[in-house]
Motif scaffolding. Structure first.
Motif, PDB file in Angstrom:
ATOM      1  N   ARG A 302     -26.614  53.577  20.037  1.00 25.05           N
ATOM      2  CA  ARG A 302     -25.198  54.296  20.312  1.00 25.05           C
ATOM      3  C   ARG A 302     -24.677  54.095  18.785  1.00 25.05           C
ATOM      4  O   ARG A 302     -23.893  55.191  18.501  1.00 25.05           O
ATOM      5  CB  ARG A 302     -24.513  53.756  21.490  1.00 25.05           C
ATOM      6  CG  ARG A 302     -25.280  54.243  22.804  1.00 25.05           C
ATOM      7  CD  ARG A 302     -24.625  53.814  24.020  1.00 25.05           C
ATOM      8  NE  ARG A 302     -25.294  54.177  25.265  1.00 25.05           N
ATOM      9  CZ  ARG A 302     -24.689  53.644  26.495  1.00 25.05           C
ATOM     10  NH1 ARG A 302     -23.641  52.819  26.502  1.00 25.05           N
ATOM     11  NH2 ARG A 302     -25.144  54.201  27.475  1.00 25.05           N
ATOM     12  N   GLN A 303     -24.693  53.111  18.307  1.00 25.14           N
ATOM     13  CA  GLN A 303     -23.824  52.962  17.106  1.00 25.14           C
ATOM     14  C   GLN A 303     -24.356  53.912  15.913  1.00 25.14           C
ATOM     15  O   GLN A 303     -23.599  54.778  15.404  1.00 25.14           O
ATOM     16  CB  GLN A 303     -23.989  51.715  16.553  1.00 25.14           C
ATOM     17  CG  GLN A 303     -22.881  50.614  16.836  1.00 25.14           C
ATOM     18  CD  GLN A 303     -22.529  49.268  16.155  1.00 25.14           C
ATOM     19  OE1 GLN A 303     -23.831  48.926  15.894  1.00 25.14           O
ATOM     20  NE2 GLN A 303     -21.437  48.965  16.012  1.00 25.14           N
ATOM     21  N   THR A 304     -25.693  54.068  16.015  1.00 24.34           N
ATOM     22  CA  THR A 304     -26.389  54.875  15.006  1.00 24.34           C
ATOM     23  C   THR A 304     -26.192  56.353  15.217  1.00 24.34           C
ATOM     24  O   THR A 304     -25.522  57.137  14.390  1.00 24.34           O
ATOM     25  CB  THR A 304     -27.903  54.796  15.054  1.00 24.34           C
ATOM     26  OG1 THR A 304     -28.076  53.318  14.696  1.00 24.34           O
ATOM     27  CG2 THR A 304     -28.528  55.578  14.164  1.00 24.34           C
ATOM     28  N   GLN A 305     -26.091  56.868  16.391  1.00 24.88           N
ATOM     29  CA  GLN A 305     -25.792  58.141  16.849  1.00 24.88           C
ATOM     30  C   GLN A 305     -24.291  58.477  16.962  1.00 24.88           C
ATOM     31  O   GLN A 305     -24.161  59.486  16.130  1.00 24.88           O
ATOM     32  CB  GLN A 305     -26.150  58.397  18.364  1.00 24.88           C
ATOM     33  CG  GLN A 305     -27.815  58.167  18.508  1.00 24.88           C
ATOM     34  CD  GLN A 305     -27.988  58.075  20.189  1.00 24.88           C
ATOM     35  OE1 GLN A 305     -27.084  57.866  20.918  1.00 24.88           O
ATOM     36  NE2 GLN A 305     -29.227  58.146  20.613  1.00 24.88           N
ATOM     37  N   SER A 306     -23.212  57.327  16.883  1.00 24.78           N
ATOM     38  CA  SER A 306     -22.007  57.872  16.699  1.00 24.78           C
ATOM     39  C   SER A 306     -21.726  58.095  15.164  1.00 24.78           C
ATOM     40  O   SER A 306     -20.681  58.783  14.811  1.00 24.78           O
ATOM     41  CB  SER A 306     -21.001  56.857  17.077  1.00 24.78           C
ATOM     42  OG  SER A 306     -21.238  55.265  16.451  1.00 24.78           O
ATOM     43  N   PHE A 307     -22.555  57.631  14.352  1.00 30.42           N
ATOM     44  CA  PHE A 307     -22.075  57.738  12.882  1.00 30.42           C
ATOM     45  C   PHE A 307     -23.142  58.652  12.388  1.00 30.42           C
ATOM     46  O   PHE A 307     -23.044  59.127  11.019  1.00 30.42           O
ATOM     47  CB  PHE A 307     -22.685  56.228  11.999  1.00 30.42           C
ATOM     48  CG  PHE A 307     -21.499  55.172  12.160  1.00 30.42           C
ATOM     49  CD1 PHE A 307     -19.948  55.588  11.550  1.00 30.42           C
ATOM     50  CD2 PHE A 307     -21.714  54.350  12.997  1.00 30.42           C
ATOM     51  CE1 PHE A 307     -19.146  54.411  12.001  1.00 30.42           C
ATOM     52  CE2 PHE A 307     -20.605  53.225  13.192  1.00 30.42           C
ATOM     53  CZ  PHE A 307     -19.594  53.522  12.449  1.00 30.42           C
TER      54      PHE A 307
END
Length: 313
Positions: A302-307
């Motif tokens: 989710r962190q990767t997707q948010s950035f």
């Protein structure tokens, strides 16, 4: 030294976030001034010479500390043997003999609590004064805080002694880890509970006795694991050991060295009425650990997707 240097000085135990910021600043200043990026540290830790009864256990033994410092981009790392004779250098003698004669410092960068010279008589104000006299600029970087907590080696040791490995990792900027040789255990794991990898006796800083979610690195492989730090009370009292149960793994491990990264505390070490009861608890610990890693992977995704940039950008 043929060219001037930008220098920092410290014990750098743990090479935590504040150390990293200081070391990177030295590297950047050196790049801007066409100087060498240099760091000075000591071996052994000064307290082990001056007050061995109060000397802290190390977060990073020398070999690992050297590697972590070099990873920040430092070109020249000077490791000074710390002796009682060396400790008697006055602040002026330390600056003259080490900072100027050996390193030809153009800039010296330190943290706000930097002390130097016999009896820690020198502080950042005196360093700046000596710099003006001897021709180098002094830069004092501010303290580093994470979630309102000041980053320091002593605070990290406190957190580890409380078992708060996640908080310690935040201040380090990476999981706290221990390293060493793989040794044979007492032989009960593979026969009565679960097979484990045993770390050679470790004399430096460890987390509080207990059971932890960990990652264990063996050779080039990294395994999700559950690690016990303790005395194996179910089988009588033994020396303090660190032993890892590798999750989702079967077979033999031929590597002779291991590294254990501590991610999360599960529980205290306990004495069980039987090996069978201990095995049941270890299986529960393993299931909790598997869930931890599943949630960790989801969080990172989710962190990767948010950035990630939106389509069309």
């Amino acid at each position: 030294m043929r060219r001037p240097s930008v220098v920092t000085v410290g014990n750098f135990d743990g090479v935590h976030l504040a150390h990293q910021r200081l070391l990177r600043s030295v590297v950047e200043t050196a790049r801007q001034t066409d100087a060498a990026a240099a760091a000075v540290t000591f071996e052994p830790h000064p307290a082990r010479v001056l007050a061995p009864e109060r000397a802290p256990k190390l977060l990073t033994p020398l070999e690992r500390k050297v590697r972590l410092i070099e990873e920040q981009g430092i070109e020249l790392l000077v490791i000074l043997p710390f002796t009682r004779e060396f400790s008697c250098l006055s602040p002026l003698e330390f600056v003259s003999q080490v900072i100027m004669e050996k390193l030809r410092a153009a800039v010296v960068e330190v943290g706000p609590n930097f002390r130097f010279g016999h009896g820690q008589a020198g502080d950042v104000a005196l360093l700046a004064e000596l710099g003006r006299e001897q021709g180098f600029r002094t830069e004092v970087l501010p303290a580093v805080e994470v979630r309102g907590e000041r980053v320091s080696s002593s605070r990290i040791r406190e957190l580890l002694s409380e078992g708060r490995v996640g908080a310690a990792g935040r201040l380090l900027g990476r999981p706290f880890a221990v390293y060493g040789s793989v040794v044979r255990g007492i032989g009960v794991g593979s026969k009565q509970t679960v097979p484990t990898l045993n770390l050679a006796p470790y004399e430096e800083q460890l987390p509080k006795r207990g059971v932890y979610v960990t990652q264990t690195k063996v050779g080039r492989e990294t395994y999700e694991s559950v690690t016990n730090v303790g005395h194996k009370p179910t089988f009588g009292e033994h020396r303090l050991t660190v032993e890892s149960f590798l999750l989702n793994f079967s077979g033999e491990v031929s590597a002779t060295a291991m590294e254990v990264e501590f991610l999360h505390r599960l529980r205290d070490e306990m004495k069980f009425p039987s090996p069978a009861a201990l095995k049941t608890q270890i299986q529960k610990d393993a299931r909790r650990s598997v869930r931890f890693f599943r949630l960790l992977k989801l969080f990172r995704q989710r962190q990767t997707q948010s950035f990630a940039p939106a389509r069309g950008e």
